[in-house]
Design a protein around this motif. Structure first.
Motif, short mmCIF file in Angstrom:
data_model
loop_
_atom_site.label_atom_id
_atom_site.label_comp_id
_atom_site.label_asym_id
_atom_site.label_seq_id
_atom_site.Cartn_x
_atom_site.Cartn_y
_atom_site.Cartn_z
N ARG A 18 0.81 -1.21 0.00
CA ARG A 18 0.00 0.00 0.00
C ARG A 18 0.85 1.26 0.00
N GLU A 19 2.15 1.10 0.33
CA GLU A 19 3.01 2.29 0.39
C GLU A 19 3.49 2.69 -0.99
N GLU A 20 3.39 1.77 -1.94
CA GLU A 20 3.95 2.04 -3.27
C GLU A 20 2.90 2.62 -4.18
N GLY A 21 3.31 3.57 -5.00
CA GLY A 21 2.45 4.10 -6.06
C GLY A 21 1.11 4.59 -5.55
N GLU A 22 0.09 4.53 -6.42
CA GLU A 22 -1.23 4.96 -6.04
C GLU A 22 -2.25 3.87 -6.34
N THR A 23 -3.37 3.93 -5.60
CA THR A 23 -4.38 2.89 -5.75
C THR A 23 -4.96 2.93 -7.16
N PRO A 24 -4.93 1.78 -7.88
CA PRO A 24 -5.49 1.78 -9.24
C PRO A 24 -7.02 1.79 -9.21
N ASP A 25 -7.60 1.95 -10.37
CA ASP A 25 -9.05 1.85 -10.52
C ASP A 25 -9.53 0.55 -9.90
N TYR A 26 -10.62 0.62 -9.12
CA TYR A 26 -11.06 -0.57 -8.40
C TYR A 26 -11.37 -1.72 -9.34
N ARG A 27 -11.77 -1.38 -10.59
CA ARG A 27 -12.14 -2.45 -11.52
C ARG A 27 -10.92 -3.30 -11.90
N PHE A 28 -9.76 -2.65 -11.99
CA PHE A 28 -8.55 -3.41 -12.32
C PHE A 28 -8.19 -4.35 -11.17
N SER A 29 -8.33 -3.83 -9.94
CA SER A 29 -8.03 -4.69 -8.79
C SER A 29 -8.98 -5.87 -8.73
N LEU A 30 -10.27 -5.62 -9.02
CA LEU A 30 -11.23 -6.72 -8.97
C LEU A 30 -10.93 -7.74 -10.07
N ALA A 31 -10.53 -7.26 -11.25
CA ALA A 31 -10.19 -8.19 -12.34
C ALA A 31 -8.98 -9.03 -11.94
N ASN A 32 -8.00 -8.38 -11.31
CA ASN A 32 -6.82 -9.12 -10.83
C ASN A 32 -7.24 -10.17 -9.80
N GLU A 33 -8.18 -9.80 -8.93
CA GLU A 33 -8.66 -10.73 -7.91
C GLU A 33 -9.35 -11.93 -8.55
N HIS A 86 1.66 -14.18 -8.41
CA HIS A 86 1.32 -13.39 -9.59
C HIS A 86 0.36 -12.26 -9.22
N TRP A 87 -0.55 -12.55 -8.31
CA TRP A 87 -1.50 -11.52 -7.88
C TRP A 87 -0.78 -10.36 -7.24
N VAL A 88 0.18 -10.68 -6.34
CA VAL A 88 0.93 -9.62 -5.67
C VAL A 88 1.71 -8.80 -6.69
N ARG A 89 2.35 -9.49 -7.64
CA ARG A 89 3.17 -8.77 -8.61
C ARG A 89 2.32 -7.89 -9.52
N CYS A 90 1.14 -8.39 -9.92
CA CYS A 90 0.25 -7.58 -10.76
C CYS A 90 -0.24 -6.37 -9.99
N GLU A 91 -0.61 -6.60 -8.72
CA GLU A 91 -1.13 -5.50 -7.90
C GLU A 91 -0.07 -4.41 -7.77
N ARG A 92 1.17 -4.83 -7.55
CA ARG A 92 2.24 -3.86 -7.38
C ARG A 92 2.54 -3.14 -8.70
N ALA A 93 2.52 -3.89 -9.81
CA ALA A 93 2.77 -3.26 -11.11
C ALA A 93 1.69 -2.23 -11.42
N MET A 94 0.44 -2.55 -11.06
CA MET A 94 -0.64 -1.59 -11.32
C MET A 94 -0.49 -0.34 -10.47
N ARG A 95 -0.04 -0.52 -9.23
CA ARG A 95 0.15 0.64 -8.36
C ARG A 95 1.26 1.54 -8.88
N MET B 98 -8.47 -6.57 -2.62
CA MET B 98 -8.36 -7.68 -1.68
C MET B 98 -7.07 -7.53 -0.86
N SER B 99 -7.15 -7.87 0.42
CA SER B 99 -5.95 -7.77 1.25
C SER B 99 -5.03 -8.95 0.96
N VAL B 100 -3.74 -8.73 1.18
CA VAL B 100 -2.77 -9.81 0.96
C VAL B 100 -3.08 -10.97 1.89
N ARG B 101 -3.60 -10.64 3.09
CA ARG B 101 -3.90 -11.71 4.04
C ARG B 101 -4.99 -12.63 3.53
#
Lengths: 132, 122
Positions: A18-33, A86-95, B98-101
């Motif tokens: 959460r410290e890196e970059g900025e929060t992406p559009d929620y739709r991208f996060s949901l698609a990643n999820e 992969h989820w973590v890496r995508c989330e970070r890349a999007m941020r 979603m949280s990492v946890r």
């Protein structure tokens, strides 16, 4: 390899993402999820397949049966670990606004599944009865 | 549940300031995410049932009962994560990521089921 170590560190310090970059559009996060969940389902299907091989093919030799079941289970575990990585890496890349990470994991998994499927066909066709 | 009016909750403050939040995402992203969690829970249930069936396959023993209890525990853990996440997704118009946890817990439950399978096979 260092990339992997850095994502591994993120697994255990989730607040750092959460410290890196900025929060992406929620739709991208949901698609990643949803992609993450699809991979988890794939992992669960592989693990279910491992149970099924062990449970519904009792006539196979123990070695063949255990080998196939363990192969499927190992593929399932790898798939689950890779899903979260992969989820973590995508989330970070999007941020950060980077490109999404590319991966050859789907190719490897398809090849493994194909090999196991061919092996099953051979086993069924030749009615490989167990000796022990 | 799909008819629930989406209200901008406290989690929506991360969006760009004063843009009006639409009543419903036209792409139905939260609904699709909710259904993805449902499908995954279903898959987890199937695997957990297979595991429990395998554990009490031959005869009912103390180890079998413990293994079944562990399966139920793992299944409940996954159910809990899925339930919390579904609540979070459908309760606001702009759900937080979603949280990492949560991701780690879902993965851990999946791997735990594989671990049971290995213990049973070997």
């Amino acid at each position: 390899m260092t990339e992997f170590v850095r994502s591994l560190r993120l697994w255990f310090a989730p607040q750092r993402i959460r410290e890196e970059g900025e929060t992406p559009d929620y739709r991208f996060s949901l698609a990643n999820e949803r992609t993450f969940l699809a991979w988890i389902r794939t992992a669960l299907a592989l693990i279910g397949g491992g149970f099924a091989v062990d449970q519904f093919l009792p006539d196979l030799a123990w070695g063949v049966r255990a080998g196939m079941a363990l192969g499927l289970l190992a593929a399932g575990v790898l798939c689950a670990l890779r899903a979260v990585n992969h989820w973590v890496r995508c989330e970070r890349a999007m941020r950060r606004g980077d490109d999404l990470p590319v991966t050859r994991f789907p190719t490897v998994l398809s090849l493994v599944v194909a090999v196991v499927a061919v092996a099953m066909v051979v086993v069924v066709l030749f009615d490989w009865e167990g000796t022990g | 549940m799909t008819g629930r009016p989406a209200t901008p909750g406290p989690g929506s403050s991360s969006g760009p300031g004063s843009t009006p939040v639409p009543a419903r995402d036209p792409g139905l992203q939260p609904e699709r995410t909710r259904l993805a969690w449902r499908r995954t829970t279903l898959a987890c249930t199937v695997v957990a049932v297979l595991a429990a069936k395998q554990a009490v396959h031959d005869e009912i023993s103390a180890a079998g009962v413990i293994a079944t209890a562990l399966c139920v525990l793992v299944w409940l853990g996954f159910l809990r994560v899925a339930h919390h996440r579904i609540q979070a997704v459908v309760s606001t118009a702009r759900p937080a990521p979603m949280s990492v946890r949560a991701a780690m817990t879902a993965t851990a439950c999946t791997i735990a089921l594989a671990g049971f399978a290995v213990a049973i096979v070997v």
